[in-house]
Design an enzyme around this catalytic site. Structure first.
Site, mmCIF file in Angstrom:
data_model
loop_
_atom_site.group_PDB
_atom_site.id
_atom_site.type_symbol
_atom_site.label_atom_id
_atom_site.label_comp_id
_atom_site.label_asym_id
_atom_site.label_seq_id
_atom_site.Cartn_x
_atom_site.Cartn_y
_atom_site.Cartn_z
ATOM 1 N N PHE A 29 39.756 29.846 45.220
ATOM 2 C CA PHE A 29 39.242 29.120 46.382
ATOM 3 C C PHE A 29 38.565 27.823 45.954
ATOM 4 O O PHE A 29 38.698 26.792 46.601
ATOM 5 C CB PHE A 29 38.258 29.999 47.155
ATOM 6 C CG PHE A 29 38.008 29.553 48.559
ATOM 7 C CD1 PHE A 29 38.756 30.062 49.608
ATOM 8 C CD2 PHE A 29 37.029 28.616 48.837
ATOM 9 C CE1 PHE A 29 38.539 29.642 50.913
ATOM 10 C CE2 PHE A 29 36.800 28.189 50.143
ATOM 11 C CZ PHE A 29 37.559 28.706 51.184
ATOM 12 N N LYS A 32 38.704 26.159 42.572
ATOM 13 C CA LYS A 32 39.230 26.159 41.207
ATOM 14 C C LYS A 32 38.399 25.305 40.250
ATOM 15 O O LYS A 32 38.232 25.652 39.082
ATOM 16 C CB LYS A 32 40.677 25.655 41.208
ATOM 17 C CG LYS A 32 41.668 26.589 41.886
ATOM 18 C CD LYS A 32 43.051 25.951 41.934
ATOM 19 C CE LYS A 32 44.059 26.844 42.639
ATOM 20 N NZ LYS A 32 44.369 28.053 41.876
ATOM 21 N N THR A 72 41.407 29.669 38.723
ATOM 22 C CA THR A 72 41.707 29.761 37.313
ATOM 23 C C THR A 72 41.770 28.362 36.695
ATOM 24 O O THR A 72 42.388 27.448 37.224
ATOM 25 C CB THR A 72 43.038 30.502 37.096
ATOM 26 O OG1 THR A 72 42.926 31.827 37.603
ATOM 27 C CG2 THR A 72 43.434 30.521 35.638
ATOM 28 N N ASN A 128 51.069 32.241 48.232
ATOM 29 C CA ASN A 128 50.801 30.996 47.517
ATOM 30 C C ASN A 128 51.540 30.987 46.186
ATOM 31 O O ASN A 128 51.737 32.032 45.566
ATOM 32 C CB ASN A 128 49.294 30.797 47.306
ATOM 33 C CG ASN A 128 48.805 31.377 45.992
ATOM 34 O OD1 ASN A 128 48.921 30.748 44.939
ATOM 35 N ND2 ASN A 128 48.251 32.589 46.037
ATOM 36 N N PHE A 165 48.178 27.462 39.055
ATOM 37 C CA PHE A 165 47.018 27.059 38.243
ATOM 38 C C PHE A 165 46.794 25.550 38.302
ATOM 39 O O PHE A 165 46.554 24.896 37.278
ATOM 40 C CB PHE A 165 47.184 27.487 36.784
ATOM 41 C CG PHE A 165 47.062 28.973 36.527
ATOM 42 C CD1 PHE A 165 46.752 29.869 37.537
ATOM 43 C CD2 PHE A 165 47.265 29.479 35.243
ATOM 44 C CE1 PHE A 165 46.642 31.231 37.291
ATOM 45 C CE2 PHE A 165 47.150 30.845 34.980
ATOM 46 C CZ PHE A 165 46.843 31.715 36.011
ATOM 47 N N SER A 204 48.707 36.433 37.471
ATOM 48 C CA SER A 204 49.249 35.555 38.503
ATOM 49 C C SER A 204 50.773 35.531 38.405
ATOM 50 O O SER A 204 51.325 35.397 37.308
ATOM 51 C CB SER A 204 48.713 34.136 38.347
ATOM 52 O OG SER A 204 49.412 33.242 39.205
ATOM 53 N N ASN A 230 52.569 33.125 39.470
ATOM 54 C CA ASN A 230 52.984 31.743 39.693
ATOM 55 C C ASN A 230 53.067 30.879 38.445
ATOM 56 O O ASN A 230 53.352 29.690 38.529
ATOM 57 C CB ASN A 230 52.028 31.096 40.715
ATOM 58 C CG ASN A 230 52.034 31.839 42.030
ATOM 59 O OD1 ASN A 230 53.078 32.267 42.501
ATOM 60 N ND2 ASN A 230 50.856 32.015 42.614
ATOM 61 N N THR A 231 52.790 31.464 37.285
ATOM 62 C CA THR A 231 53.012 30.783 36.008
ATOM 63 C C THR A 231 54.106 31.548 35.270
ATOM 64 O O THR A 231 53.930 32.735 34.988
ATOM 65 C CB THR A 231 51.731 30.747 35.156
ATOM 66 O OG1 THR A 231 50.749 29.949 35.836
ATOM 67 C CG2 THR A 231 51.998 30.141 33.789
ATOM 68 N N LYS A 255 41.763 40.747 34.985
ATOM 69 C CA LYS A 255 42.309 40.783 36.349
ATOM 70 C C LYS A 255 43.760 41.222 36.288
ATOM 71 O O LYS A 255 44.572 40.620 35.585
ATOM 72 C CB LYS A 255 42.199 39.418 37.024
ATOM 73 C CG LYS A 255 42.543 39.465 38.516
ATOM 74 C CD LYS A 255 42.088 38.207 39.233
ATOM 75 C CE LYS A 255 42.267 38.348 40.744
ATOM 76 N NZ LYS A 255 41.729 37.166 41.465
ATOM 77 N N ASN A 269 45.059 41.213 41.771
ATOM 78 C CA ASN A 269 45.581 39.887 42.074
ATOM 79 C C ASN A 269 46.574 39.993 43.238
ATOM 80 O O ASN A 269 46.679 41.038 43.878
ATOM 81 C CB ASN A 269 46.262 39.307 40.827
ATOM 82 C CG ASN A 269 46.159 37.794 40.741
ATOM 83 O OD1 ASN A 269 46.250 37.101 41.743
ATOM 84 N ND2 ASN A 269 45.952 37.273 39.542
#
Length: 345
Positions: free
Chosen positions: A69, A71, A91, A116, A120, A183, A185-186, A221, A250
């Site tokens: 929220f 970063k 992150t 989302n 990062f 995550s 998303n990486t 996490k 997560n």
């Protein structure tokens, strides 16, 4: 009030309206006459019986703001005045990076959820560290967690060095660390959740931790998509490495039981919000029971009501964090949760 303005916010792109709102909140806190007093008077929580000490850190209440929220740690003071007991930033990665291409955040209003794929996006650990140093110089009593990750272009075999860089740079300005290997998303990041690379990463950070005159709690996490066998490995890893605890969970890559259109629900990225409520609580309960409550757990995922928070604590969480529920339900949810937690104490 939030119910009146929320439909207006939801007419705009989620990422754009996010920054619009938090920037106005910060301006109101910093520059509006009595802005800080008004925020605290409206939202701050002065309820006895909420304080608790977890992994050696004292929290004024157990409801925190999850990573992602804020970063870059730009809005900590204003967000804290809404009543959060702690703020987790990041992150963050060693080097600044723009994240994935836009659009990269999508609302699923029918499901009270968000997808989302931010990737990062952040201004780098040096910028965050300096901002937190200035905040600490004010003798701020805000509890701050530092959520750390690796840069997108760093290969997994070199990932440990990225985490060390973030750890070293933030050590003096955060109260606890969170190792984010979950995550979606990486590319390739979740592979670091496998037992061998995760043991190497956490052991290295713990060795780094022990070299200081004081140590910081390190939490892991994890994803909600892990199997029971993988969760068994997590319990073993936490106990063997001696890290302080786990954040569960997560975002998820699961798309089952969604009401949103196929176009939206099939967007790549991590899903958060109400569809995660049950699964994140299941993971908390599994870890707590499997470990014999051997380590603290921060519960996050699908908390949209006081009962959701209570369920997570009854499952074994010591603290909880909000993100999507905060967006859908508004800042008043923090005080509502705290009031109910006092009743059940």
């Amino acid at each position: 009030m939030y119910r009146l303005i929320k439909p207006i916010f939801f007419k705009f792109d989620p990422e754009k309206v996010h920054y619009f709102v938090v920037k106005r909140l910060k301006w109101f806190h910093d520059h509006f006459p009595l802005g800080q007093t008004l925020l605290r008077g409206s939202f701050d929580i002065n309820i006895k019986g909420l304080e608790r000490e977890v992994f050696g850190v004292k929290f004024k209440n157990p409801v925190g703001l999850a990573a992602g929220f804020d970063k870059n740690g730009e809005y900590i003071e204003a967000l804290s005045d809404l009543g959060f007991g702690f703020i987790e930033v990041g992150t963050v990665t060693p080097l600044p990076q723009p994240g994935n291409d836009k659009p990269r955040m999508f609302r699923l209003e029918e499901d009270s959820a968000i997808i989302n794929r931010m990737g990062f996006n952040n201004k780098g650990v040096d910028t965050l560290a300096e901002r937190l140093r200035l905040l600490k110089s004010k003798n701020s009593d805000i509890v701050i967690g530092g959520n750390i990750g690796k840069n997108k272009n760093t290969p997994n075999e070199d990932a440990v060095s990225d985490y060390i860089k973030c750890f070293d740079r933030l050590f003096d300005v955060v109260d606890y660390f969170v190792v984010n290997v979950s995550s979606p998303n990486t590319p390739g990041l979740r592979a670091l959740q496998e037992k061998e690379p995760l043991m190497e990463l956490l052991n290295t950070l713990q060795q780094r931790n022990s070299k200081n005159s004081i140590s910081r709690p390190i939490l892991l996490k994890i994803a909600p998509d892990l199997t029971d066998e993988q969760l068994d490995d997590i319990v073993e890893i936490v106990l063997e490495t001696g890290i302080a605890g786990v954040i569960a969970t997560n975002t998820t890559i699961d798309r089952s039981s969604l009401s949103a259109t196929e176009v939206v629900k099939n967007e790549a990225g991590g899903l958060s919000g109400k569809p995660l409520t049950v699964r994140s609580t299941e993971v908390i309960r599994y870890l707590s029971e499997k470990s014999g409550k051997a380590f603290p757990i921060i519960g996050v995922g699908g908390i949209h009501s006081p009962q959701d928070a209570i369920d997570k604590m009854e499952a074994g969480a010591s603290l909880v964090q909000l993100y999507t529920g905060f967006i859908y339900e508004g800042p008043g949810i923090i005080k509502r949760i705290c009031k109910e937690l006092v009743k059940t104490a």
